[in-house]
Design a protein around this motif. Structure first.
Motif, PDB file in Angstrom:
ATOM      1  N   MET A   1       8.087 -16.022  -5.208  1.00  0.00           N
ATOM      2  CA  MET A   1       7.755 -15.186  -6.364  1.00  0.00           C
ATOM      3  C   MET A   1       7.075 -13.913  -5.893  1.00  0.00           C
ATOM      4  SD  MET A   1       5.516 -16.171  -9.732  1.00  0.00           S
ATOM      5  CE  MET A   1       5.272 -14.975 -11.029  1.00  0.00           C
ATOM      6  N   MET A   2       7.471 -12.794  -6.471  1.00  0.00           N
ATOM      7  CA  MET A   2       6.929 -11.512  -6.032  1.00  0.00           C
ATOM      8  C   MET A   2       5.509 -11.323  -6.549  1.00  0.00           C
ATOM      9  SD  MET A   2       8.632  -7.756  -6.490  1.00  0.00           S
ATOM     10  CE  MET A   2       7.888  -6.285  -5.804  1.00  0.00           C
ATOM     11  N   LYS A   3       4.652 -10.754  -5.691  1.00  0.00           N
ATOM     12  CA  LYS A   3       3.294 -10.433  -6.111  1.00  0.00           C
ATOM     13  C   LYS A   3       3.338  -9.380  -7.221  1.00  0.00           C
ATOM     14  CE  LYS A   3       1.490 -13.032  -2.895  1.00  0.00           C
ATOM     15  NZ  LYS A   3       2.751 -13.539  -2.331  1.00  0.00           N
ATOM     16  N   SER A   4       2.323  -9.367  -8.054  1.00  0.00           N
ATOM     17  CA  SER A   4       2.281  -8.421  -9.153  1.00  0.00           C
ATOM     18  C   SER A   4       2.031  -7.008  -8.642  1.00  0.00           C
ATOM     19  CB  SER A   4       1.179  -8.805 -10.139  1.00  0.00           C
ATOM     20  OG  SER A   4      -0.104  -8.620  -9.551  1.00  0.00           O
ATOM     21  N   ARG A   5       2.358  -6.044  -9.496  1.00  0.00           N
ATOM     22  CA  ARG A   5       2.138  -4.646  -9.123  1.00  0.00           C
ATOM     23  C   ARG A   5       0.660  -4.383  -8.835  1.00  0.00           C
ATOM     24  NH1 ARG A   5       3.645  -2.922 -13.394  1.00  0.00           N
ATOM     25  NH2 ARG A   5       1.781  -2.156 -14.450  1.00  0.00           N
ATOM     26  N   GLN A   6      -0.215  -4.969  -9.644  1.00  0.00           N
ATOM     27  CA  GLN A   6      -1.644  -4.762  -9.445  1.00  0.00           C
ATOM     28  C   GLN A   6      -2.112  -5.328  -8.117  1.00  0.00           C
ATOM     29  OE1 GLN A   6      -0.226  -6.027 -12.151  1.00  0.00           O
ATOM     30  NE2 GLN A   6      -0.566  -4.404 -13.676  1.00  0.00           N
ATOM     31  N   GLU A   7      -1.595  -6.501  -7.722  1.00  0.00           N
ATOM     32  CA  GLU A   7      -1.977  -7.110  -6.450  1.00  0.00           C
ATOM     33  C   GLU A   7      -1.529  -6.245  -5.277  1.00  0.00           C
ATOM     34  OE1 GLU A   7      -1.967 -11.844  -6.613  1.00  0.00           O
ATOM     35  OE2 GLU A   7      -0.112 -10.990  -7.380  1.00  0.00           O
ATOM     36  N   ILE A   8      -0.292  -5.791  -5.324  1.00  0.00           N
ATOM     37  CA  ILE A   8       0.228  -4.991  -4.217  1.00  0.00           C
ATOM     38  C   ILE A   8      -0.529  -3.676  -4.104  1.00  0.00           C
ATOM     39  CG2 ILE A   8       2.265  -3.791  -3.322  1.00  0.00           C
ATOM     40  CD1 ILE A   8       3.995  -5.899  -4.674  1.00  0.00           C
ATOM     41  N   LYS A   9      -0.780  -3.017  -5.232  1.00  0.00           N
ATOM     42  CA  LYS A   9      -1.482  -1.732  -5.202  1.00  0.00           C
ATOM     43  C   LYS A   9      -2.919  -1.895  -4.726  1.00  0.00           C
ATOM     44  CE  LYS A   9      -0.921   1.347  -8.364  1.00  0.00           C
ATOM     45  NZ  LYS A   9      -0.847   2.055  -9.657  1.00  0.00           N
ATOM     46  N   GLU A  10      -3.593  -2.957  -5.162  1.00  0.00           N
ATOM     47  CA  GLU A  10      -4.973  -3.167  -4.728  1.00  0.00           C
ATOM     48  C   GLU A  10      -5.036  -3.444  -3.236  1.00  0.00           C
ATOM     49  OE1 GLU A  10      -8.954  -3.354  -4.603  1.00  0.00           O
ATOM     50  OE2 GLU A  10      -7.694  -2.623  -6.246  1.00  0.00           O
ATOM     51  N   TYR A  11      -4.105  -4.267  -2.754  1.00  0.00           N
ATOM     52  CA  TYR A  11      -4.098  -4.554  -1.328  1.00  0.00           C
ATOM     53  C   TYR A  11      -3.740  -3.304  -0.531  1.00  0.00           C
ATOM     54  CZ  TYR A  11      -3.593  -7.168   2.969  1.00  0.00           C
ATOM     55  OH  TYR A  11      -3.762  -7.626   4.240  1.00  0.00           O
ATOM     56  N   ALA A  12      -2.791  -2.502  -1.047  1.00  0.00           N
ATOM     57  CA  ALA A  12      -2.416  -1.260  -0.371  1.00  0.00           C
ATOM     58  C   ALA A  12      -3.599  -0.314  -0.288  1.00  0.00           C
ATOM     59  CB  ALA A  12      -1.259  -0.594  -1.106  1.00  0.00           C
ATOM     60  N   LYS A  13      -4.385  -0.232  -1.354  1.00  0.00           N
ATOM     61  CA  LYS A  13      -5.556   0.642  -1.361  1.00  0.00           C
ATOM     62  C   LYS A  13      -6.573   0.204  -0.306  1.00  0.00           C
ATOM     63  CE  LYS A  13      -6.912   1.704  -5.432  1.00  0.00           C
ATOM     64  NZ  LYS A  13      -7.551   1.605  -6.771  1.00  0.00           N
ATOM     65  N   GLN A  14      -6.798  -1.087  -0.208  1.00  0.00           N
ATOM     66  CA  GLN A  14      -7.730  -1.596   0.783  1.00  0.00           C
ATOM     67  C   GLN A  14      -7.213  -1.364   2.203  1.00  0.00           C
ATOM     68  OE1 GLN A  14      -8.330  -5.704  -0.214  1.00  0.00           O
ATOM     69  NE2 GLN A  14      -9.537  -5.265  -2.042  1.00  0.00           N
ATOM     70  N   ALA A  15      -5.909  -1.606   2.392  1.00  0.00           N
ATOM     71  CA  ALA A  15      -5.319  -1.421   3.719  1.00  0.00           C
ATOM     72  C   ALA A  15      -5.392   0.033   4.158  1.00  0.00           C
ATOM     73  CB  ALA A  15      -3.869  -1.901   3.716  1.00  0.00           C
ATOM     74  N   PHE A  16      -5.140   0.952   3.227  1.00  0.00           N
ATOM     75  CA  PHE A  16      -5.225   2.379   3.558  1.00  0.00           C
ATOM     76  C   PHE A  16      -6.655   2.775   3.904  1.00  0.00           C
ATOM     77  CE2 PHE A  16      -6.399   6.323   1.121  1.00  0.00           C
ATOM     78  CZ  PHE A  16      -6.211   7.190   2.178  1.00  0.00           C
ATOM     79  N   ARG A  17      -7.612   2.283   3.135  1.00  0.00           N
ATOM     80  CA  ARG A  17      -9.009   2.617   3.398  1.00  0.00           C
ATOM     81  C   ARG A  17      -9.482   2.096   4.742  1.00  0.00           C
ATOM     82  NH1 ARG A  17     -11.318   1.239  -2.691  1.00  0.00           N
ATOM     83  NH2 ARG A  17     -10.772   3.265  -3.630  1.00  0.00           N
ATOM     84  N   ALA A  18      -8.913   0.967   5.187  1.00  0.00           N
ATOM     85  CA  ALA A  18      -9.313   0.404   6.472  1.00  0.00           C
ATOM     86  C   ALA A  18      -8.931   1.304   7.641  1.00  0.00           C
ATOM     87  CB  ALA A  18      -8.677  -0.977   6.651  1.00  0.00           C
ATOM     88  N   GLN A  19      -7.871   2.126   7.472  1.00  0.00           N
ATOM     89  CA  GLN A  19      -7.444   3.046   8.544  1.00  0.00           C
ATOM     90  C   GLN A  19      -7.256   4.448   7.968  1.00  0.00           C
ATOM     91  OE1 GLN A  19      -4.935   1.362  11.801  1.00  0.00           O
ATOM     92  NE2 GLN A  19      -4.194  -0.014  10.210  1.00  0.00           N
TER      93      GLN A  19
END
Length: 318
Positions: A1-19
């Motif tokens: 099952m695909m992750k929700s849009r909110q989950e992907i965007k939140e994780y992407a935001k955190q991943a970008f902030r880490a680098q």
């Protein structure tokens, strides 16, 4: 099952902030050639406009000189726009896939990878562009019919000037019809650049085909995700692109990388795409590497390679 849009965007935001530093610098360097060519074009046009509007013969020599300069910049712009930036953009998407996974990145990677499969990546870009152009022509007959009907109708009820105005309004309104098939197919092809970036043995034409199969059933979700960035893109325009370099661009690219990872996992897991088409890729069954208190990500799990040939059954016991 695909992750929700909110989950992907939140994780992407955190991943970008880490680098953040490396991601922002990588995006800035990738877009720098386009910005540089635009600035050079404006710089060479200013003396030409001064010469034309002032009518001063004293600056005609400058006009001739800058005319040659503008021609050089124009040729340079063609090279950058059609032969350099498409490859940098594909490499940039590969960089942000690493960002999403939490792998360490180098901001020079889009340039360091220029020599890797340059022809295949450029061919994939032009192949996608060709098909988008052809699909946009599908709506062209409808546009001409609408313009003709409106022109005849307005001419029958109004004078010639009214017919001209009606034709202009119909032209402006009906041009949007061209973007309908273009947008639908762009949603289908939007993952081809990611495939070209991380799967070096996938051909340019197969990348388009794999993208269509990956996105089937999820194009509406991708479109909604694009719309969710509309406000950010408006703010980016208002800040003359500054916000795009430092936040909106990296955030959007990282989110698209997350969608690519999700769709690739789903396509291989449900049998839509065979693992061999993605060079033996095995889907990651767990969630993304967990975000730690130290603002760091774990390494992406190492995928096992699918054996090329089926293993032979063990010999029977004697």
């Amino acid at each position: 099952m695909m992750k929700s849009r909110q989950e992907i965007k939140e994780y992407a935001k955190q991943a970008f902030r880490a680098q953040r530093k490396s991601a922002v610098l990588g995006m800035f360097l990738a877009f720098l050639p386009l910005v540089a060519v635009s600035v050079l074009a404006i710089a060479t046009m200013i003396p030409m406009y001064v010469a034309v509007f002032t009518g001063s013969y004293a600056v005609m020599g400058v006009f001739a000189f800058t005319g040659i300069g503008f021609l050089v910049v124009w040729l340079l712009g063609i090279g950058v726009t059609y032969f350099l930036f498409p490859i940098l953009n594909i490499n940039l998407k590969g960089l942000f896939i690493k960002v999403f996974y939490g792998q360490p990145i180098n901001h020079h990677e889009p340039y360091n990878d220029l020599k890797i499969n340059y022809g295949r990546k450029l061919g994939g870009y032009w192949w996608q562009f060709l098909w988008l152009y052809l699909w946009s022509l599908v709506a062209a007959p409808a546009v001409y019919v609408i313009i003709l009907i409106v022109t005849i109708s307005t001419f029958a009820f109004f004078n010639f000037e009214g017919a001209v105005i009606g034709m202009q309004l119909a032209t402006f309104a009906s041009v949007g019809i061209v973007f309908i098939p273009f947008t639908i197919k762009f949603l289908a092809y939007c993952m081809s650049s990611h495939i070209l970036a991380v799967h070096p043995n996938v051909t340019a034409t197969n990348a388009l085909n794999l993208s269509k199969r990956m996105t089937r059933g999820y194009r509406g979700e991708i479109f909604v995700m694009w719309l969710s960035f509309l406000g950010w893109h408006i703010l980016n325009i208002l800040t003359l692109g500054i916000l795009g370099i430092f936040f909106v661009g990296p955030y959007f690219y990282t989110t698209m990388a997350g969608y690519f990872i999700e769709l690739r996992n789903i396509a291989v897991s449900n049998g839509t795409i065979h693992p061999s088409e993605f060079e033996g890729f095995v889907p990651y069954s767990g969630y993304y590497p967990q975000y730690s208190q130290q603002q760091q990500y774990q390494q992406v799990p190492q995928y096992q390679q699918v054996p090329q040939y089926p293993q032979q059954p063990p010999p029977p016991h004697q």
